[in-house]
Design a protein around this motif. Structure first.
Motif, PDB file in Angstrom:
ATOM      1  N   GLU A  15      29.786  50.992  40.661  1.00 28.86           N
ATOM      2  CA  GLU A  15      31.200  50.645  40.588  1.00 28.86           C
ATOM      3  C   GLU A  15      31.810  50.437  41.977  1.00 28.86           C
ATOM      4  OE1 GLU A  15      33.720  53.876  39.340  1.00 28.86           O
ATOM      5  OE2 GLU A  15      34.701  52.486  37.949  1.00 28.86           O
ATOM      6  N   GLN A  19      33.540  47.112  43.613  1.00 28.08           N
ATOM      7  CA  GLN A  19      34.873  47.091  44.229  1.00 28.08           C
ATOM      8  C   GLN A  19      34.801  46.599  45.671  1.00 28.08           C
ATOM      9  OE1 GLN A  19      36.917  50.832  43.876  1.00 28.08           O
ATOM     10  NE2 GLN A  19      37.513  50.412  41.757  1.00 28.08           N
ATOM     11  N   ARG A  22      34.518  42.841  45.638  1.00 24.44           N
ATOM     12  CA  ARG A  22      35.816  42.220  45.378  1.00 24.44           C
ATOM     13  C   ARG A  22      36.676  42.205  46.646  1.00 24.44           C
ATOM     14  NH1 ARG A  22      40.247  44.303  40.851  1.00 24.44           N
ATOM     15  NH2 ARG A  22      41.945  42.902  41.473  1.00 24.44           N
ATOM     16  N   ALA A  23      36.705  43.338  47.339  1.00 25.08           N
ATOM     17  CA  ALA A  23      37.513  43.421  48.562  1.00 25.08           C
ATOM     18  C   ALA A  23      36.982  42.451  49.621  1.00 25.08           C
ATOM     19  CB  ALA A  23      37.504  44.855  49.092  1.00 25.08           C
ATOM     20  N   LEU A  25      35.480  39.534  49.127  1.00 22.63           N
ATOM     21  CA  LEU A  25      35.857  38.158  48.804  1.00 22.63           C
ATOM     22  C   LEU A  25      37.368  37.938  48.979  1.00 22.63           C
ATOM     23  CD1 LEU A  25      34.629  35.455  48.060  1.00 22.63           C
ATOM     24  CD2 LEU A  25      34.963  36.016  45.650  1.00 22.63           C
ATOM     25  N   ASN A  26      38.157  38.993  48.758  1.00 26.05           N
ATOM     26  CA  ASN A  26      39.599  38.867  49.018  1.00 26.05           C
ATOM     27  C   ASN A  26      39.870  38.396  50.443  1.00 26.05           C
ATOM     28  OD1 ASN A  26      40.440  41.811  47.075  1.00 26.05           O
ATOM     29  ND2 ASN A  26      40.783  39.678  46.507  1.00 26.05           N
ATOM     30  N   ALA A  50      34.014  44.235  40.113  1.00 24.25           N
ATOM     31  CA  ALA A  50      33.998  43.117  41.065  1.00 24.25           C
ATOM     32  C   ALA A  50      35.016  42.065  40.644  1.00 24.25           C
ATOM     33  CB  ALA A  50      32.610  42.495  41.152  1.00 24.25           C
ATOM     34  N   SER A  51      35.296  42.022  39.344  1.00 26.91           N
ATOM     35  CA  SER A  51      36.442  41.274  38.846  1.00 26.91           C
ATOM     36  C   SER A  51      36.597  39.874  39.441  1.00 26.91           C
ATOM     37  CB  SER A  51      37.703  42.095  39.172  1.00 26.91           C
ATOM     38  OG  SER A  51      38.852  41.452  38.733  1.00 26.91           O
ATOM     39  N   GLY A  52      35.602  39.022  39.202  1.00 30.60           N
ATOM     40  CA  GLY A  52      35.732  37.659  39.697  1.00 30.60           C
ATOM     41  C   GLY A  52      34.970  37.407  40.989  1.00 30.60           C
ATOM     42  N   ALA A  53      34.482  38.478  41.603  1.00 26.81           N
ATOM     43  CA  ALA A  53      33.693  38.313  42.833  1.00 26.81           C
ATOM     44  C   ALA A  53      32.207  38.455  42.518  1.00 26.81           C
ATOM     45  CB  ALA A  53      34.122  39.337  43.883  1.00 26.81           C
ATOM     46  N   ALA A 145      35.314  51.312  49.034  1.00 23.47           N
ATOM     47  CA  ALA A 145      35.875  49.964  48.858  1.00 23.47           C
ATOM     48  C   ALA A 145      37.134  49.803  49.698  1.00 23.47           C
ATOM     49  CB  ALA A 145      36.186  49.704  47.386  1.00 23.47           C
ATOM     50  N   ALA A 149      37.618  47.121  52.532  1.00 17.64           N
ATOM     51  CA  ALA A 149      38.791  46.239  52.473  1.00 17.64           C
ATOM     52  C   ALA A 149      39.541  46.227  53.804  1.00 17.64           C
ATOM     53  CB  ALA A 149      39.732  46.695  51.354  1.00 17.64           C
TER      54      ALA A 149
ATOM     55  N   VAL B 135      45.470  36.824  52.220  1.00 16.60           N
ATOM     56  CA  VAL B 135      44.170  36.911  51.531  1.00 16.60           C
ATOM     57  C   VAL B 135      43.552  35.532  51.401  1.00 16.60           C
ATOM     58  CG1 VAL B 135      44.506  38.992  50.122  1.00 16.60           C
ATOM     59  CG2 VAL B 135      45.369  36.784  49.316  1.00 16.60           C
ATOM     60  N   ASN B 136      42.295  35.532  51.060  1.00 14.92           N
ATOM     61  CA  ASN B 136      41.542  34.326  50.736  1.00 14.92           C
ATOM     62  C   ASN B 136      42.264  33.599  49.603  1.00 14.92           C
ATOM     63  OD1 ASN B 136      39.639  32.522  49.763  1.00 14.92           O
ATOM     64  ND2 ASN B 136      38.060  34.077  49.336  1.00 14.92           N
ATOM     65  N   PHE B 139      40.549  33.567  46.285  1.00 16.41           N
ATOM     66  CA  PHE B 139      40.279  34.780  45.502  1.00 16.41           C
ATOM     67  C   PHE B 139      41.292  35.838  45.930  1.00 16.41           C
ATOM     68  CE2 PHE B 139      37.886  38.772  44.590  1.00 16.41           C
ATOM     69  CZ  PHE B 139      37.865  38.618  43.225  1.00 16.41           C
ATOM     70  N   ALA B 140      42.464  35.705  45.396  1.00 21.33           N
ATOM     71  CA  ALA B 140      43.607  36.461  45.902  1.00 21.33           C
ATOM     72  C   ALA B 140      43.867  37.736  45.126  1.00 21.33           C
ATOM     73  CB  ALA B 140      44.845  35.578  45.878  1.00 21.33           C
ATOM     74  N   SER B 141      43.080  38.001  44.091  1.00 21.92           N
ATOM     75  CA  SER B 141      43.380  39.144  43.230  1.00 21.92           C
ATOM     76  C   SER B 141      42.955  40.461  43.871  1.00 21.92           C
ATOM     77  CB  SER B 141      42.662  38.923  41.897  1.00 21.92           C
ATOM     78  OG  SER B 141      42.312  40.154  41.321  1.00 21.92           O
ATOM     79  N   LEU B 142      43.938  41.170  44.413  1.00 25.27           N
ATOM     80  CA  LEU B 142      43.661  42.441  45.076  1.00 25.27           C
ATOM     81  C   LEU B 142      43.680  43.587  44.078  1.00 25.27           C
ATOM     82  CD1 LEU B 142      45.962  42.470  48.262  1.00 25.27           C
ATOM     83  CD2 LEU B 142      43.467  42.319  48.208  1.00 25.27           C
ATOM     84  N   VAL B 146      43.580  48.937  46.658  1.00 27.50           N
ATOM     85  CA  VAL B 146      43.323  48.268  47.935  1.00 27.50           C
ATOM     86  C   VAL B 146      44.637  47.764  48.523  1.00 27.50           C
ATOM     87  CG1 VAL B 146      42.298  46.189  48.950  1.00 27.50           C
ATOM     88  CG2 VAL B 146      40.898  47.707  47.538  1.00 27.50           C
ATOM     89  N   LEU B 150      46.154  48.964  52.094  1.00 27.39           N
ATOM     90  CA  LEU B 150      46.440  48.082  53.224  1.00 27.39           C
ATOM     91  C   LEU B 150      47.864  48.278  53.726  1.00 27.39           C
ATOM     92  CD1 LEU B 150      44.730  44.811  51.974  1.00 27.39           C
ATOM     93  CD2 LEU B 150      44.013  46.244  53.890  1.00 27.39           C
TER      94      LEU B 150
END
Lengths: 243, 243
Positions: A15, A19, A22-23, A25-26, A50-53, A145, A149, B135-136, B139-142, B146, B150
């Motif tokens: 997990e 996370q 995901r951070a 790719l953000n 990872a929710s999309g990453a 994570a 981030a 953010v990128n 892929f902006a979903s934080l 996180v 920040l």
């Protein structure tokens, strides 16, 4: 130049790996490397957080050792929250981010330790520079994570007026920054010769002696050419001893 | 003046609330406010990921509306990743952090939206200022924890303006800066051993080879202790060769 690699050393929970991906790719990072993940790899638990990453997870490379994971990198940072009393430059995440953004050649990487205990000293030794995140000294335990981030954010974030840091740059060492594999090969060569010559005695003193030599060589900021020179020196000096 | 409040508006997962609490305490923030948490409050799921920041959860205040949650605050920021086309100042997380650190009176608060959809426009309207995290765009979903981390980091982080010099100095290498005589003795020792081992050939190449070795050792910034270590290494490696 290449964006920095994020290297998770012996991560425990899938997990958290998800996370961290995901951070990454953000903030535009995709080079994820895993050293000996506890639960193997791939790990299904990594995907929901990872929710999309997912593509960062799918592209992750797995290594058995930290040495292998950093072999092709030129600048390695060890993320820690406490000083290690090691003989290395220490920079903030912001300074590391500025340094990494300003690199003109090579690729940087940042080592993160396992959730329960952080990086081992043997991993920190492999880094050029210690990266610390300023945290509440009364509660310094960062989620991995979150740590990834913050560092990715500092690497990405160009809006800040960057105070030019005085970190040593590649240019200090002449052309041809050394890939870590060259430095690691130098470690192996020197330690092998010293072993043959009975340098490490008593045997229980070997680990700290190795760490201190590695720190010394690491902190010298050697270029590829200088590493090659030193290997010639070691070879010449070792020559008198029968194999 | 009071540290900023972190206000989670209609948060969904208890686990995320716990992670946000942990990130808050990492950066010294403890004033957590929850607006209409989906699964009620207290929520047992929040505790394991808070990992030691339980007191932030225990001190959390619950409100039915955003208006009630911000009633006592003087400066409210709405954390979003996209502009809202609203007629409000927009600042980066770094700028918001600097503003909040410099407040001399009152208390600031930062609104964070629900995991699935962020802040509603009706919440954003209540803020003085929009706070965006760069953010990128792809892929902006934080993750909410996180995002909280920040912003808390930027509020906490005061060291930024202070350029810590990371230049290696002799002092970096431990106690006992080397006097040049120690370095020169190291040169002599190494060159003598290399001579004995036939390293300098052909002989006319010796001067540039010596210069290059001396440059390398010079630029390594060795401490007295490190010089002594290297002399031990040279001695050990030279041992095989008869005098």
């Amino acid at each position: 130049m290449a964006k920095p690699a994020i290297i998770l050393v012996r991560p425990q929970l899938g997990e958290n790996i998800g996370q961290a991906a995901r951070a990454m790719l953000n903030f535009g990072l995709e080079d994820l490397r895993l050293v000996a993940p506890r639960d193997g790899w791939p790990n299904r638990q990594a995907h929901p957080p990872a929710s999309g990453a997912g593509r960062v997870l799918e592209g992750a490379k797995v290594y058995q050792t930290t040495e292998a994971a950093i072999a092709d990198l030129t600048h390695v940072f060890a993320a820690t929250v406490r000083g290690r009393g090691m003989d290395k430059p220490v920079v903030s995440a912001a300074e590391a981010g500025a340094t990494i953004r300003n690199l003109t050649a090579g690729q940087a990487g940042i080592l993160f330790g396992r959730e329960s205990s952080g990086l081992a000293n043997d991993d920190v030794v492999l880094a050029d520079t210690i990266l610390t995140v300023p945290v509440n000294p009364g509660f310094a335990s960062l989620n991995i994570a979150v740590a990834v981030a913050l560092v990715a954010y500092e690497c990405f974030h160009e809006g800040r007026e960057v105070t030019k840091t005085t970190t040593r740059t590649i240019a200090d060492n002449g052309p041809g920054p050394a890939a870590k594999q060259d430095l690691i090969a130098l470690f192996g060569h020197l330690e092998g010769e010293l072993d043959r010559h009975g340098y490490f005695h008593p045997p229980e003193r070997k680990p700290p002696m190795v760490r201190s030599l590695r720190n010394l060589l690491q902190s010298a900021g050697l270029s590829k050419q200088q590493i090659s020179t030193l290997r010639g020196v070691i070879k010449a000096l070792g020559r008198g001893m029968k194999k």
